[in-house]
Design a protein around this motif. Structure first.
Motif, PDB file in Angstrom:
ATOM      1  N   GLY A  30      44.171  13.737  47.720  1.00 31.00           N
ATOM      2  CA  GLY A  30      45.348  14.423  48.238  1.00 31.00           C
ATOM      3  C   GLY A  30      45.631  15.751  47.558  1.00 31.00           C
ATOM      4  N   LEU A  31      45.290  15.806  46.278  1.00 28.85           N
ATOM      5  CA  LEU A  31      45.538  17.011  45.487  1.00 28.85           C
ATOM      6  C   LEU A  31      44.760  18.211  46.039  1.00 28.85           C
ATOM      7  CD1 LEU A  31      47.273  16.910  42.901  1.00 28.85           C
ATOM      8  CD2 LEU A  31      45.173  17.034  41.598  1.00 28.85           C
ATOM      9  N   ILE A  32      43.547  17.941  46.565  1.00 31.38           N
ATOM     10  CA  ILE A  32      42.664  19.017  47.051  1.00 31.38           C
ATOM     11  C   ILE A  32      42.833  19.203  48.551  1.00 31.38           C
ATOM     12  CG2 ILE A  32      40.231  19.647  47.354  1.00 31.38           C
ATOM     13  CD1 ILE A  32      40.754  19.866  44.512  1.00 31.38           C
ATOM     14  N   ASP A  33      42.936  18.072  49.288  1.00 32.35           N
ATOM     15  CA  ASP A  33      42.941  18.134  50.756  1.00 32.35           C
ATOM     16  C   ASP A  33      44.210  18.736  51.341  1.00 32.35           C
ATOM     17  OD1 ASP A  33      40.435  17.249  51.346  1.00 32.35           O
ATOM     18  OD2 ASP A  33      40.985  15.133  51.266  1.00 32.35           O
ATOM     19  N   SER A  34      45.301  18.739  50.556  1.00 31.87           N
ATOM     20  CA  SER A  34      46.577  19.198  51.115  1.00 31.87           C
ATOM     21  C   SER A  34      46.615  20.711  51.314  1.00 31.87           C
ATOM     22  CB  SER A  34      47.723  18.758  50.206  1.00 31.87           C
ATOM     23  OG  SER A  34      47.489  19.215  48.902  1.00 31.87           O
ATOM     24  N   HIS A  35      45.742  21.454  50.631  1.00 29.44           N
ATOM     25  CA  HIS A  35      45.734  22.917  50.765  1.00 29.44           C
ATOM     26  C   HIS A  35      44.331  23.385  51.122  1.00 29.44           C
ATOM     27  CE1 HIS A  35      49.252  22.084  48.298  1.00 29.44           C
ATOM     28  NE2 HIS A  35      49.755  23.206  48.762  1.00 29.44           N
ATOM     29  N   ARG A  36      44.121  23.653  52.421  1.00 28.63           N
ATOM     30  CA  ARG A  36      42.778  24.048  52.839  1.00 28.63           C
ATOM     31  C   ARG A  36      42.656  25.541  53.069  1.00 28.63           C
ATOM     32  NH1 ARG A  36      40.016  19.433  56.524  1.00 28.63           N
ATOM     33  NH2 ARG A  36      40.624  17.682  55.226  1.00 28.63           N
ATOM     34  N   THR A  37      43.780  26.260  53.069  1.00 31.09           N
ATOM     35  CA  THR A  37      43.726  27.709  53.286  1.00 31.09           C
ATOM     36  C   THR A  37      44.353  28.430  52.105  1.00 31.09           C
ATOM     37  OG1 THR A  37      45.809  27.560  54.469  1.00 31.09           O
ATOM     38  CG2 THR A  37      43.806  27.577  55.803  1.00 31.09           C
ATOM     39  N   GLY A  38      44.175  29.748  52.074  1.00 31.50           N
ATOM     40  CA  GLY A  38      44.785  30.538  51.009  1.00 31.50           C
ATOM     41  C   GLY A  38      44.075  30.356  49.693  1.00 31.50           C
ATOM     42  N   PHE A  39      44.784  30.661  48.605  1.00 25.07           N
ATOM     43  CA  PHE A  39      44.138  30.610  47.289  1.00 25.07           C
ATOM     44  C   PHE A  39      43.711  29.201  46.922  1.00 25.07           C
ATOM     45  CE2 PHE A  39      44.516  29.996  42.670  1.00 25.07           C
ATOM     46  CZ  PHE A  39      43.438  30.774  42.291  1.00 25.07           C
ATOM     47  N   ARG A  40      44.583  28.218  47.172  1.00 17.55           N
ATOM     48  CA  ARG A  40      44.217  26.844  46.806  1.00 17.55           C
ATOM     49  C   ARG A  40      43.134  26.264  47.697  1.00 17.55           C
ATOM     50  NH1 ARG A  40      49.010  22.880  45.290  1.00 17.55           N
ATOM     51  NH2 ARG A  40      47.208  21.544  44.968  1.00 17.55           N
ATOM     52  N   GLY A  41      42.841  26.972  48.824  1.00 14.65           N
ATOM     53  CA  GLY A  41      41.731  26.564  49.671  1.00 14.65           C
ATOM     54  C   GLY A  41      40.380  26.731  49.001  1.00 14.65           C
ATOM     55  N   VAL A  42      40.330  27.595  47.990  1.00 17.85           N
ATOM     56  CA  VAL A  42      39.077  27.795  47.241  1.00 17.85           C
ATOM     57  C   VAL A  42      38.624  26.482  46.600  1.00 17.85           C
ATOM     58  CG1 VAL A  42      38.043  29.008  45.282  1.00 17.85           C
ATOM     59  CG2 VAL A  42      39.581  30.222  46.816  1.00 17.85           C
ATOM     60  N   PHE A  43      39.597  25.706  46.067  1.00 21.20           N
ATOM     61  CA  PHE A  43      39.254  24.435  45.429  1.00 21.20           C
ATOM     62  C   PHE A  43      38.723  23.444  46.458  1.00 21.20           C
ATOM     63  CE2 PHE A  43      42.690  26.317  42.867  1.00 21.20           C
ATOM     64  CZ  PHE A  43      42.019  26.448  41.676  1.00 21.20           C
ATOM     65  N   TRP A  44      39.357  23.452  47.649  1.00 21.90           N
ATOM     66  CA  TRP A  44      38.917  22.548  48.705  1.00 21.90           C
ATOM     67  C   TRP A  44      37.490  22.893  49.155  1.00 21.90           C
ATOM     68  CZ3 TRP A  44      37.949  23.624  53.996  1.00 21.90           C
ATOM     69  CH2 TRP A  44      37.677  22.489  54.748  1.00 21.90           C
ATOM     70  N   LYS A  45      37.222  24.198  49.295  1.00 24.72           N
ATOM     71  CA  LYS A  45      35.884  24.635  49.715  1.00 24.72           C
ATOM     72  C   LYS A  45      34.838  24.238  48.681  1.00 24.72           C
ATOM     73  CE  LYS A  45      37.524  28.461  52.518  1.00 24.72           C
ATOM     74  NZ  LYS A  45      38.921  28.720  52.137  1.00 24.72           N
ATOM     75  N   ALA A  46      35.168  24.438  47.401  1.00 22.99           N
ATOM     76  CA  ALA A  46      34.232  24.068  46.331  1.00 22.99           C
ATOM     77  C   ALA A  46      33.978  22.567  46.335  1.00 22.99           C
ATOM     78  CB  ALA A  46      34.786  24.510  44.985  1.00 22.99           C
ATOM     79  N   ALA A  47      35.055  21.777  46.545  1.00 21.97           N
ATOM     80  CA  ALA A  47      34.895  20.318  46.569  1.00 21.97           C
ATOM     81  C   ALA A  47      34.032  19.890  47.746  1.00 21.97           C
ATOM     82  CB  ALA A  47      36.263  19.649  46.642  1.00 21.97           C
TER      83      ALA A  47
END
Lengths: 71, 79
Positions: A30-47
């Motif tokens: 949930g920590l990663i999946d909740s933000h898929r766009t913008g700056f925090r989307g970088v973490f989701w893309k890396a994951a």
């Protein structure tokens, strides 16, 4: 100087970043999946890269480990 | 070679084993503990030993989050 200006250091930093994001997503999706766009989307893309292309990320890590030690 | 390069190299090596995804990569190749449990692979064979190492490394994922973050921070800030 910062690792971002040396290509070898940058690549190994990138590999470590992808690995770390993948582990966080496996532990707390949930920590990663909740933000898929913008700056925090970088973490989701890396994951996402870390879980789908895990053999290639693994090979990159192993290669950079050898490069760091002997290169 | 310094202690710092040795640390980075060791961290990258452990990450290389720990990042392998069970569901998407290892399960398709029969490299999970499941194949030891159902008896299709002997735990003492070379393949069984590799499965054991990968399984052990997967327990290191949580400490690796912190270690990766520390090394990334030090590399970005101090070089």
């Amino acid at each position: 100087m910062s690792a971002l200006f040396d290509f070898k250091s940058f690549v190994s930093t990138l590999a470590l970043f992808v690995c770390a994001c993948t582990y966080v997503k496996l532990r707390a999706p949930g920590l990663i999946d909740s933000h898929r766009t913008g700056f925090r989307g970088v973490f989701w893309k890396a994951a996402r890269v870390g879980e789908r292309l895990s053999p290639f990320v693994s090979a990159l890590c192993a290669y950079m480990a050898v490069q760091t030690l002997f290169g | 070679m310094t202690l710092w390069t040795l640390t980075q190299s060791a961290l990258l090596s452990v990450n290389a084993v720990a990042v392998l995804n069970e569901r998407r990569f290892l399960a398709k190749r029969g490299l999970t503990m499941e194949s030891i449990r159902d008896g299709s692979t002997s735990a003492t064979s070379a393949r069984g030993q590799i499965i054991g190492v990968i399984n052990a490394a997967s327990y290191l994922r949580v400490p690796l989050i912190a270690l990766n973050a520390i090394v990334i921070f030090v590399k970005v800030v101090f070089g």
